[in-house]
Write a protein that holds these residues in place. Structure first.
Motif, PDB file in Angstrom:
ATOM      1  N   LYS A 149      42.061  39.499  31.126  1.00 48.92           N
ATOM      2  CA  LYS A 149      43.285  39.904  30.425  1.00 48.92           C
ATOM      3  C   LYS A 149      44.448  40.102  31.388  1.00 48.92           C
ATOM      4  N   PHE A 150      44.182  40.719  32.544  1.00 52.38           N
ATOM      5  CA  PHE A 150      45.260  41.090  33.456  1.00 52.38           C
ATOM      6  C   PHE A 150      45.483  40.100  34.599  1.00 52.38           C
ATOM      7  N   SER A 151      44.638  39.100  34.717  1.00 51.78           N
ATOM      8  CA  SER A 151      44.746  38.181  35.851  1.00 51.78           C
ATOM      9  C   SER A 151      45.791  37.093  35.648  1.00 51.78           C
ATOM     10  N   LYS A 152      46.370  37.007  34.438  1.00 49.63           N
ATOM     11  CA  LYS A 152      47.436  36.045  34.152  1.00 49.63           C
ATOM     12  C   LYS A 152      47.023  34.612  34.504  1.00 49.63           C
ATOM     13  N   ASN A 153      45.871  34.227  33.948  1.00 48.45           N
ATOM     14  CA  ASN A 153      45.349  32.855  34.092  1.00 48.45           C
ATOM     15  C   ASN A 153      44.909  32.502  35.512  1.00 48.45           C
ATOM     16  N   LYS A 154      44.897  33.464  36.416  1.00 44.26           N
ATOM     17  CA  LYS A 154      44.387  33.222  37.764  1.00 44.26           C
ATOM     18  C   LYS A 154      42.922  33.614  37.804  1.00 44.26           C
ATOM     19  N   HIS A 183      43.237  47.161  35.408  1.00 46.09           N
ATOM     20  CA  HIS A 183      44.633  46.722  35.559  1.00 46.09           C
ATOM     21  C   HIS A 183      45.115  47.022  36.968  1.00 46.09           C
TER      22      HIS A 183
END
Length: 258
Positions: A149-154, A183
């Protein structure tokens, strides 16, 4: 999930946090109001019950609902009818109610802060959710979910040592505390690998104080071999660093399923 798997899935799912709405505005929020009903009511406004007609209304933190308003809610649940603030016209809706609370409703009944008849009206089917510390098997799934959720597609990964510390933490704040922790560590893990050094001090301290979190020698061996395997390019280099031969490394990998 309940809404999406039900016959109401194509109708609205409306959510209300009962603890976040001031007592004076709760009736208007749930039942709506007409123009001129009170100062600032410049136009007609539909309430959450009307918006949820045919679907589901989720009343979160229902245990925080003011006592004076509970009788009005009970009437709507019993009859499916209500009047908007400032209106004499009765409206009828067909709404399924799902409610949640983190307070002890039975204690509230005893203390006269929650109506007993409202409790039994709401309490058709109860789904108790134990605190996170009583379901550690969920922690790994939640950790991976929040990392995504928090990795922003990384692409992020987490070391076994860090995951073990998270599993052993008491999580007094339950899932919200875990979410906030992940987070934070995702923001700190610049190399896209969440390790123990990224975890808050209180998690490391709690684990150090708990005898349950002390690792066996066998577990330490397994974690160390996994860590070296992750850091090396081939099995020969792994065996050299561990100072064991390839046959021994193969047996260890088979034993630990790595």
């Amino acid at each position: 999930f309940i809404h999406e798997k039900s016959s109401r899935k194509n109708k609205p799912l409306i959510k209300v946090n009962c603890a976040a709405i001031p007592e004076g505005l709760l009736e208007s929020e749930l039942f709506g109001h007409v123009k001129g009903a009170f100062t600032g009511a410049s136009k007609d406004r539909k309430g959450r019950f009307e918006l949820a007609d045919g679907g589901t209304l989720f009343l979160d933190e229902v245990g925080e609902m003011p006592t004076a308003f509970q009788a009005k809610l009970l009437r709507v649940l019993q009859s499916g009818q209500f009047e908007s603030v400032g209106d004499s016209k009765t409206k009828k809706v067909n709404v399924r109610i799902i409610s949640a609370t983190n307070v002890n409703i039975e204690a509230g009944i005893e203390e006269k802060t929650f109506r007993e008849d409202l409790f039994y009206r709401l309490n058709g089917v109860t789904i108790p959710i134990p605190p996170l510390r009583e379901r550690p098997e969920d922690i790994e799934l939640l950790v991976k979910h929040f990392i995504e959720k928090f990795s922003k597609n990384k692409h992020f990964s987490i070391t076994d040592e860090a995951l073990l510390l998270l599993k052993n933490h008491s999580w007094r704040g339950n899932v919200r505390e875990l979410e906030n922790t992940i987070h934070r560590v995702v923001l700190l893990a610049k190399d896209a690998i969440v390790d123990t050094l990224h975890l808050p001090p209180e998690i490391k301290t709690t684990n150090n104080r708990s005898s349950d979190s002390l690792l066996s020698l066998e577990k330490l061996k397994e974690l160390h071999i996994k860590k070296v395997l992750e850091a090396t390019s081939d099995f020969k280099e792994t065996a050299r660093i561990l100072k064991i031969d390839l046959a021994t490394l193969w047996r260890k990998r088979k034993k630990y399923s790595i």
